[in-house]
Design a protein around this motif. Sequence first.
Motif, PDB file in Angstrom:
ATOM      1  N   ALA A  36     155.690  50.421  59.289  1.00 41.99           N
ATOM      2  CA  ALA A  36     155.244  49.681  60.473  1.00 41.99           C
ATOM      3  C   ALA A  36     154.823  48.263  60.096  1.00 41.99           C
ATOM      4  N   PHE A  37     154.099  48.136  58.992  1.00 41.06           N
ATOM      5  CA  PHE A  37     153.658  46.811  58.543  1.00 41.06           C
ATOM      6  C   PHE A  37     154.816  45.996  57.983  1.00 41.06           C
ATOM      7  N   ARG A  38     155.668  46.636  57.204  1.00 47.05           N
ATOM      8  CA  ARG A  38     156.747  45.909  56.529  1.00 47.05           C
ATOM      9  C   ARG A  38     157.732  45.288  57.500  1.00 47.05           C
ATOM     10  N   TYR A  39     157.949  45.965  58.628  1.00 48.04           N
ATOM     11  CA  TYR A  39     158.959  45.475  59.560  1.00 48.04           C
ATOM     12  C   TYR A  39     158.349  44.853  60.815  1.00 48.04           C
ATOM     13  N   SER A  40     157.060  44.516  60.740  1.00 46.57           N
ATOM     14  CA  SER A  40     156.400  43.821  61.843  1.00 46.57           C
ATOM     15  C   SER A  40     156.224  42.353  61.503  1.00 46.57           C
ATOM     16  N   GLY A  82     157.784  45.634  65.810  1.00 50.39           N
ATOM     17  CA  GLY A  82     158.629  45.042  64.779  1.00 50.39           C
ATOM     18  C   GLY A  82     160.079  44.861  65.189  1.00 50.39           C
ATOM     19  N   ILE A  83     160.954  44.842  64.180  1.00 51.97           N
ATOM     20  CA  ILE A  83     162.361  44.505  64.407  1.00 51.97           C
ATOM     21  C   ILE A  83     163.135  45.621  65.080  1.00 51.97           C
ATOM     22  N   GLY A  84     162.594  46.834  65.041  1.00 55.95           N
ATOM     23  CA  GLY A  84     163.257  47.956  65.685  1.00 55.95           C
ATOM     24  C   GLY A  84     164.446  48.486  64.896  1.00 55.95           C
ATOM     25  N   THR A 129     163.653  50.414  69.743  1.00 53.89           N
ATOM     26  CA  THR A 129     164.495  49.451  70.433  1.00 53.89           C
ATOM     27  C   THR A 129     164.559  48.184  69.603  1.00 53.89           C
ATOM     28  N   ILE A 130     165.759  47.680  69.397  1.00 55.21           N
ATOM     29  CA  ILE A 130     165.940  46.473  68.598  1.00 55.21           C
ATOM     30  C   ILE A 130     165.104  45.326  69.162  1.00 55.21           C
ATOM     31  N   GLU A 131     164.404  44.633  68.254  1.00 56.35           N
ATOM     32  CA  GLU A 131     163.558  43.464  68.557  1.00 56.35           C
ATOM     33  C   GLU A 131     162.327  43.793  69.405  1.00 56.35           C
ATOM     34  N   LYS A 132     162.081  45.089  69.650  1.00 56.18           N
ATOM     35  CA  LYS A 132     160.900  45.456  70.423  1.00 56.18           C
ATOM     36  C   LYS A 132     159.958  46.377  69.658  1.00 56.18           C
ATOM     37  N   GLY A 133     160.489  47.073  68.649  1.00 53.86           N
ATOM     38  CA  GLY A 133     159.615  47.904  67.833  1.00 53.86           C
ATOM     39  C   GLY A 133     160.012  49.361  67.787  1.00 53.86           C
ATOM     40  N   SER A 134     159.227  50.109  67.024  1.00 54.09           N
ATOM     41  CA  SER A 134     159.486  51.536  66.823  1.00 54.09           C
ATOM     42  C   SER A 134     158.216  52.334  67.056  1.00 54.09           C
TER      43      SER A 134
END
Length: 264
Positions: A169-173, A198-200, A250-255
């Motif tokens: 979560a941190f790495r891709y935010s 994050g990047i989703g 969702t891409i560009e919205k997060g996970s």
Amino acid sequence: MKKEIEKSDKYIEDLEEKIIDLSLQLKSKSNELNTIVETNRKTIGKLVHNLKNPVGVVFSFSDMILGSIEDYSSDKLSNHVEIIKNSADFSIKMLNTIAVYSQVNKPNREVNLKSINYLEIINNLINEFEPISRERNIIIEKDFPENEVTLIIDESELAIALRNILNNAFRYSSNNTTIKISIKDTLDSIETIISDEGIGISEENLPHIFDEFFVVNTYSNDKQKCIGLGLTISKKIIQYFKGDITVLSTIEKGSSFCVRLPKN
């Protein structure tokens, strides 16, 4: 005489059934062993592949320094030593991850079951990420039950599973975003949802994110190389304790990762 023949036939019949049963058990164990051997073969292959580059970097830069140390300025030396350190750090993390991966893949591994305060575990993990949170201005939003939540599980393995999810979560935010952790205490399970902005993950990649060594992005937002075992390890641990893990993204919205663990 007839009774003796019937008794003998029954004995032979029982013996044949036992032989068939033992044969099936042997085949099952053989398949299990073959699976373990194949998994270990793939793991060693991936380990060698992933370690070639960082070990090569350590050797090359060490060789350059030793070959012309008198020509090095302090800035150049510091820069090259930093490169060596980063490559060594990655190698050590890789080896530690493989060690954990091998441990959770053992069919009869030993676990230390005990009653724990689940909220305390989560808060301790959040504290681990506090320095990164402050540095990158990532807000950690908590939605926890007011009362203590207890769970019977192996504390160290649970921490590994949840730490890997939080780490992703941190790495891709991006900086200045929010990571939300929600916990629901139901009658028979504990549900934890970790959501980021994050990047989703694409719909195409989503079914594969728990696969061994599957990497969507080779490098994360913090420029750290990804190995592709963190979520695999998390899923294996959670499933070992009869829980499950799912993800929506969702891409560009997060996970959003949802972990459900049974209380008993």
